[in-house]
Design a protein around this motif. Structure first.
Motif, mmCIF file in Angstrom:
data_model
loop_
_atom_site.group_PDB
_atom_site.id
_atom_site.type_symbol
_atom_site.label_atom_id
_atom_site.label_comp_id
_atom_site.label_asym_id
_atom_site.label_seq_id
_atom_site.Cartn_x
_atom_site.Cartn_y
_atom_site.Cartn_z
ATOM 1 N N TRP A 1 -4.535 -4.959 -10.866
ATOM 2 C CA TRP A 1 -5.802 -5.599 -10.545
ATOM 3 C C TRP A 1 -6.376 -4.967 -9.281
ATOM 4 O O TRP A 1 -5.644 -4.681 -8.333
ATOM 5 C CB TRP A 1 -5.577 -7.092 -10.318
ATOM 6 C CG TRP A 1 -4.756 -7.736 -11.399
ATOM 7 C CD1 TRP A 1 -5.230 -8.356 -12.528
ATOM 8 C CD2 TRP A 1 -3.328 -7.815 -11.469
ATOM 9 N NE1 TRP A 1 -4.184 -8.818 -13.285
ATOM 10 C CE2 TRP A 1 -3.005 -8.506 -12.664
ATOM 11 C CE3 TRP A 1 -2.289 -7.374 -10.651
ATOM 12 C CZ2 TRP A 1 -1.696 -8.764 -13.052
ATOM 13 C CZ3 TRP A 1 -0.971 -7.614 -11.029
ATOM 14 C CH2 TRP A 1 -0.700 -8.309 -12.223
ATOM 15 N N TRP A 2 -7.696 -4.790 -9.261
ATOM 16 C CA TRP A 2 -8.332 -4.224 -8.073
ATOM 17 C C TRP A 2 -8.547 -5.348 -7.060
ATOM 18 O O TRP A 2 -9.303 -6.283 -7.301
ATOM 19 C CB TRP A 2 -9.664 -3.577 -8.445
ATOM 20 C CG TRP A 2 -10.316 -2.904 -7.279
ATOM 21 C CD1 TRP A 2 -11.306 -3.411 -6.487
ATOM 22 C CD2 TRP A 2 -10.023 -1.611 -6.765
ATOM 23 N NE1 TRP A 2 -11.643 -2.511 -5.497
ATOM 24 C CE2 TRP A 2 -10.869 -1.389 -5.642
ATOM 25 C CE3 TRP A 2 -9.117 -0.611 -7.126
ATOM 26 C CZ2 TRP A 2 -10.834 -0.213 -4.905
ATOM 27 C CZ3 TRP A 2 -9.089 0.558 -6.380
ATOM 28 C CH2 TRP A 2 -9.936 0.755 -5.287
ATOM 29 N N TYR B 1 0.844 -1.184 0.000
ATOM 30 C CA TYR B 1 0.000 0.000 0.000
ATOM 31 C C TYR B 1 0.888 1.246 0.000
ATOM 32 O O TYR B 1 1.695 1.431 0.912
ATOM 33 C CB TYR B 1 -0.899 0.020 1.234
ATOM 34 C CG TYR B 1 -1.687 -1.257 1.433
ATOM 35 C CD1 TYR B 1 -2.967 -1.408 0.914
ATOM 36 C CD2 TYR B 1 -1.135 -2.336 2.141
ATOM 37 C CE1 TYR B 1 -3.690 -2.586 1.095
ATOM 38 C CE2 TYR B 1 -1.850 -3.516 2.322
ATOM 39 C CZ TYR B 1 -3.119 -3.634 1.797
ATOM 40 O OH TYR B 1 -3.828 -4.796 1.974
ATOM 41 N N SER B 2 0.752 2.077 -1.022
ATOM 42 C CA SER B 2 1.503 3.335 -1.045
ATOM 43 C C SER B 2 0.790 4.335 -0.149
ATOM 44 O O SER B 2 -0.442 4.445 -0.177
ATOM 45 C CB SER B 2 1.618 3.866 -2.476
ATOM 46 O OG SER B 2 0.337 3.968 -3.083
ATOM 47 N N LEU B 3 1.555 5.054 0.643
ATOM 48 C CA LEU B 3 0.987 5.925 1.683
ATOM 49 C C LEU B 3 1.501 7.351 1.566
ATOM 50 O O LEU B 3 2.664 7.579 1.248
ATOM 51 C CB LEU B 3 1.344 5.392 3.073
ATOM 52 C CG LEU B 3 1.097 3.913 3.376
ATOM 53 C CD1 LEU B 3 1.665 3.577 4.740
ATOM 54 C CD2 LEU B 3 -0.382 3.605 3.311
ATOM 55 N N THR B 4 0.616 8.291 1.853
ATOM 56 C CA THR B 4 1.043 9.682 1.983
ATOM 57 C C THR B 4 1.426 9.986 3.426
ATOM 58 O O THR B 4 2.161 10.927 3.696
ATOM 59 C CB THR B 4 -0.082 10.639 1.538
ATOM 60 O OG1 THR B 4 -1.264 10.345 2.295
ATOM 61 C CG2 THR B 4 -0.387 10.457 0.053
ATOM 62 N N ALA C 1 0.934 -1.797 -5.509
ATOM 63 C CA ALA C 1 0.060 -2.969 -5.411
ATOM 64 C C ALA C 1 0.332 -3.955 -6.540
ATOM 65 O O ALA C 1 0.301 -5.170 -6.337
ATOM 66 C CB ALA C 1 -1.407 -2.535 -5.426
ATOM 67 N N TYR C 2 0.615 -3.436 -7.743
ATOM 68 C CA TYR C 2 0.882 -4.311 -8.885
ATOM 69 C C TYR C 2 2.050 -5.254 -8.589
ATOM 70 O O TYR C 2 1.969 -6.461 -8.820
ATOM 71 C CB TYR C 2 1.203 -3.485 -10.138
ATOM 72 C CG TYR C 2 1.670 -4.347 -11.295
ATOM 73 C CD1 TYR C 2 0.762 -4.866 -12.203
ATOM 74 C CD2 TYR C 2 3.017 -4.663 -11.453
ATOM 75 C CE1 TYR C 2 1.187 -5.682 -13.247
ATOM 76 C CE2 TYR C 2 3.445 -5.475 -12.487
ATOM 77 C CZ TYR C 2 2.528 -5.983 -13.381
ATOM 78 O OH TYR C 2 2.956 -6.801 -14.401
#
Length: 209
Positions: free
Chosen positions: A197-198, A27-30, A119-120
């Motif tokens: 993909w979701w 998960y990329s986070l700010t 995520a990919y």
């Protein structure tokens, strides 16, 4: 380091990995606040009946420990100022980063948009990598014990009780066409870039890209 942040302000990546099978999500986070980490851990684990005996190994970060406690799980952080920490995960992070870098390089992706491949890279790894084999699943000579179903499964399959990933395996950033009906005399599709993909809660894929 603002020079390393994405254009959208992402500065961190939270990597979650199931030690039993090796399946992972990222998960990329700010920001890395407790609430965000809580939601990501919940997203990875999905619905679990009752109060599970889930042990979460992590860095000695207060926001991670706080999220684990709120979930009612058992936190097992690394000892502060002592090296190495979680050696299995630290080694896996290097593998994940290699998949991540290769995905961006292959696509010629803009450097300041690196957050879109987080995520990919995790899903792509989980779908093709062999499932993790634990020490108790091996014989004294190192061979896998007979009857260990994970020996022939990917990390994704082992995580989903043998269910094969149903999504199309495509490279990150490739040109694709999606249904986009706009005019009766124009094409029914529009060009786009494939970014993954979701994945629903519980690491479920329901055919959404």
């Amino acid at each position: 380091d603002e020079a390393k942040a994405s254009d959208a302000g992402h500065a961190y990546v939270q990597l979650v990995r199931d030690a039993f099978d090796g399946c992972c999500m990222a998960y990329s986070l700010t920001s890395k606040d407790t609430g965000t980490l809580y939601d990501n851990l919940k997203h990875f684990a999905g619905q679990i009946v009752g109060r599970p005996h889930v042990i979460v190994k992590s860095d000695d970060a207060a926001e991670i420990i706080g999220a684990v406690k709120l979930l009612g799980w058992h936190s097992e952080p690394s000892v502060p100022n002592k090296w190495p920490h979680n050696t299995h995960l630290e080694r896996f992070v290097q593998t994940y980063e290699s998949v991540y870098r290769a995905s961006l390089a292959q696509a010629g992706w803009p450097k300041r948009q690196w957050h879109m491949a987080a995520a990919y890279a995790a899903v792509a790894y989980s779908v093709v990598a062999p499932a993790a084999i634990l020490p108790n699943e091996r014989e004294a000579n190192g061979s896998i014990k007979e009857g260990c179903h994970k020996s022939s499964q990917s990390a994704w399959e082992a995580h989903h009780s043998g269910t094969v990933f149903s999504g199309k395996l495509q490279p990150f950033g490739r040109l694709c066409y999606y249904y986009d009906k706009q005019h009766p005399l124009h094409a029914n599709t529009s060009p786009g870039l494939f970014i993954g993909w979701w994945i629903e809660r519980g690491c479920r894929f329901r055919s959404v890209l």
